[in-house]
Structures are given as C-alpha cells and as structure tokens.
Design a protein around this motif. Structure first.
Motif, PDB file in Angstrom:
ATOM      1  N   GLY A  48      15.012 -40.547 -18.737  1.00  0.00           N
ATOM      2  CA  GLY A  48      14.091 -39.433 -18.571  1.00  0.00           C
ATOM      3  C   GLY A  48      13.057 -39.338 -19.677  1.00  0.00           C
ATOM      4  O   GLY A  48      11.996 -38.721 -19.496  1.00  0.00           O
ATOM      5  N   LEU A  49      13.346 -39.971 -20.835  1.00  0.00           N
ATOM      6  CA  LEU A  49      12.409 -39.943 -21.958  1.00  0.00           C
ATOM      7  C   LEU A  49      11.373 -41.057 -21.877  1.00  0.00           C
ATOM      8  O   LEU A  49      10.330 -40.988 -22.538  1.00  0.00           O
ATOM      9  N   LEU A  50      11.652 -42.098 -21.091  1.00  0.00           N
ATOM     10  CA  LEU A  50      10.770 -43.268 -21.057  1.00  0.00           C
ATOM     11  C   LEU A  50       9.322 -42.932 -20.687  1.00  0.00           C
ATOM     12  O   LEU A  50       8.395 -43.429 -21.327  1.00  0.00           O
ATOM     13  N   PRO A  51       9.080 -42.114 -19.646  1.00  0.00           N
ATOM     14  CA  PRO A  51       7.680 -41.888 -19.252  1.00  0.00           C
ATOM     15  C   PRO A  51       6.995 -40.751 -19.990  1.00  0.00           C
ATOM     16  O   PRO A  51       5.826 -40.475 -19.724  1.00  0.00           O
ATOM     17  N   VAL A  52       7.694 -40.084 -20.928  1.00  0.00           N
ATOM     18  CA  VAL A  52       7.124 -38.885 -21.558  1.00  0.00           C
ATOM     19  C   VAL A  52       5.812 -39.174 -22.293  1.00  0.00           C
ATOM     20  O   VAL A  52       4.826 -38.436 -22.106  1.00  0.00           O
ATOM     21  N   PRO A  53       5.711 -40.206 -23.149  1.00  0.00           N
ATOM     22  CA  PRO A  53       4.408 -40.470 -23.798  1.00  0.00           C
ATOM     23  C   PRO A  53       3.290 -40.716 -22.787  1.00  0.00           C
ATOM     24  O   PRO A  53       2.161 -40.242 -22.965  1.00  0.00           O
ATOM     25  N   PHE A  54       3.613 -41.458 -21.724  1.00  0.00           N
ATOM     26  CA  PHE A  54       2.623 -41.725 -20.680  1.00  0.00           C
ATOM     27  C   PHE A  54       2.196 -40.428 -19.993  1.00  0.00           C
ATOM     28  O   PHE A  54       1.001 -40.195 -19.759  1.00  0.00           O
ATOM     29  N   LEU A  55       3.171 -39.558 -19.682  1.00  0.00           N
ATOM     30  CA  LEU A  55       2.854 -38.312 -18.986  1.00  0.00           C
ATOM     31  C   LEU A  55       2.086 -37.346 -19.882  1.00  0.00           C
ATOM     32  O   LEU A  55       1.209 -36.609 -19.402  1.00  0.00           O
ATOM     33  N   TYR A  95       2.631 -18.121 -17.282  1.00  0.00           N
ATOM     34  CA  TYR A  95       2.316 -19.537 -17.101  1.00  0.00           C
ATOM     35  C   TYR A  95       3.611 -20.336 -17.097  1.00  0.00           C
ATOM     36  O   TYR A  95       4.497 -20.100 -17.922  1.00  0.00           O
ATOM     37  N   PHE A  96       3.723 -21.268 -16.156  1.00  0.00           N
ATOM     38  CA  PHE A  96       4.820 -22.217 -16.197  1.00  0.00           C
ATOM     39  C   PHE A  96       4.450 -23.354 -17.134  1.00  0.00           C
ATOM     40  O   PHE A  96       3.288 -23.742 -17.239  1.00  0.00           O
ATOM     41  N   ARG A  97       5.467 -23.929 -17.810  1.00  0.00           N
ATOM     42  CA  ARG A  97       5.259 -25.067 -18.682  1.00  0.00           C
ATOM     43  C   ARG A  97       6.119 -26.237 -18.231  1.00  0.00           C
ATOM     44  O   ARG A  97       7.282 -26.065 -17.874  1.00  0.00           O
ATOM     45  N   CYS A  98       5.550 -27.419 -18.281  1.00  0.00           N
ATOM     46  CA  CYS A  98       6.247 -28.630 -17.852  1.00  0.00           C
ATOM     47  C   CYS A  98       6.868 -29.327 -19.062  1.00  0.00           C
ATOM     48  O   CYS A  98       6.176 -29.608 -20.052  1.00  0.00           O
ATOM     49  N   GLY A  99       8.151 -29.626 -18.982  1.00  0.00           N
ATOM     50  CA  GLY A  99       8.839 -30.284 -20.082  1.00  0.00           C
ATOM     51  C   GLY A  99       8.597 -31.776 -20.147  1.00  0.00           C
ATOM     52  O   GLY A  99       9.013 -32.426 -21.111  1.00  0.00           O
ATOM     53  N   ARG A 100       7.942 -32.355 -19.155  1.00  0.00           N
ATOM     54  CA  ARG A 100       7.696 -33.804 -19.141  1.00  0.00           C
ATOM     55  C   ARG A 100       6.296 -34.144 -19.641  1.00  0.00           C
ATOM     56  O   ARG A 100       6.139 -34.954 -20.541  1.00  0.00           O
ATOM     57  N   CYS A 101       5.277 -33.516 -19.073  1.00  0.00           N
ATOM     58  CA  CYS A 101       3.909 -33.828 -19.495  1.00  0.00           C
ATOM     59  C   CYS A 101       3.306 -32.743 -20.387  1.00  0.00           C
ATOM     60  O   CYS A 101       2.212 -32.921 -20.910  1.00  0.00           O
TER      61      CYS A 101
END
Length: 208
Positions: A48-55, A95-101
C-alpha cells in the motif's frame, strides 16, 4: 511481517504488484503473497505504500483541476475512500482528506460517503466522554461504516495526511469497539495502465 523476508528474494511480478497497489486490488496482492509464501495482510500493508510518492505527485499536478462541485465519497484524484474529514475554521467547512495522495475535496454534512445515506436518524456522531476532544467519529447505522472528523483551523499538508491518520488510531479503535468499520479497497475504480520501462523488479532496490 517476518514472512516478508521471503518476498525480498522472491521473483515477484513487481509490475503486477505496483498496479494492484495503485488500484487497491487486494485480491491480486493476496495471490502474489500466496505465490511466495508471504502473509497476505503484511504484503498488503507494505504494498500500500509503494504508489504513495507517485500519487502525491499526481495530486500536486492535478489538485488545481479538481472541480469545486466534487462531493462524492471517494477521492477525485486516486479514487480512495477518505482517511478522515477536516472541519475547518469558524465557518466549520468540511473537507475529506485522502491518505494516499493527500488530496482534499468538499464533504457534505450529515451524509454518509459510503452508502449515500442522508437520513439524520441513521447518522450518528461518537464523541469522547470527557467532551474535551477536537475529534469525533461520524458513523452510519445503515452501512455500519465510519469516518473520523477532526476540527482544526486549517488543513494539514498533503504529505502528512497519512501521519495524521495514524496519529488518530484511538478513534479507529473506538469505532471498531462500537461495531463500525472502514471499507477496504478503493471507493472508485481507477482506469490505469502500468507499463514496464525496465526498472528494477525487486521489492526493494537492495538485497540483504
């Protein structure tokens, strides 16, 4: 987590793993875990952490293009469910916040982001017994889901949303004890295509 040691040396299909983690496709991640003898939940947590920098980069690029009228339950950038809601300032705008991007979008008050329930009788707010907290839990009796609500003057930076989410794990525990859960997987499917440009195919770029 100790079972992930085998994943360091396994010939995992990294393209498939990154694509699955990007789309929050836990079924594919579970199959990859089974193929190398790793624990499925542990691999899900790390993958789940792999795409975080990209997102995070995607959010920096596209945040200004998000429509102010977007009030869906999922993130307009990456399709994830919200990590929490922020109730900001004197106006108490939500406001909703996204934990991934790290993205943000307008949240409708008294409205479940998961099942669209708007009957006030089905929506509850769980608050601390001492009443001194600036955080609460908004829960839905219809789908038995919840979202944390944090009252603050302004929103946190995008790259700290995940940390803020982890820092309020006591709210998650309280919600679970009351019978409410957060959904797994994505809130909205991503139409993505991941291609191989010859990058490393190991889980990490180093070996022990």
């Amino acid at each position: 987590m100790a079972t992930l040691e085998v994943a360091l040396h396994a010939d995992l299909d990294m393209l498939r793993l990154f694509d699955a983690s990007l789309r929050q496709d836990n079924r594919n991640i579970d199959e990859l875990a089974a193929s190398c003898g790793a624990d499925a939940e542990a691999l899900q947590a790390v993958a789940g952490l792999l795409p975080v920098p990209f997102l995070l980069a995607c959010n920096r690029r596209w945040a200004s293009s998000v429509s102010p009228g977007w009030v869906e339950g999922s993130c307009p950038v990456c399709g994830a469910w919200p990590a929490f809601a922020e109730v900001r300032g004197i106006e108490r705008n939500r406001y909703f916040r996204c934990g991934r991007c790290g993205g943000e979008w307008h949240a409708r008050a008294l409205h479940c982001p998961y099942c669209d329930e708007s009957d006030h009788g089905q929506l509850v707010s769980l608050v601390a017994e001492n009443g001194g907290s600036n955080a609460s839990i908004d829960a839905c009796r219809n789908c038995l889901r919840y979202v944390k609500a944090l009252t603050r003057l302004q929103g946190c930076p995008p790259d700290t949303v995940m940390i803020e989410d982890l820092g309020t794990v006591d709210l998650d525990i309280a919600a679970l004890e009351c019978g409410y859960t957060r959904p797994s997987g994505a809130g909205r499917p991503l139409e993505t295509t991941v291609t191989d440009k010859g990058a490393t195919r190991r889980l990490f770029g180093w070996s022990s």
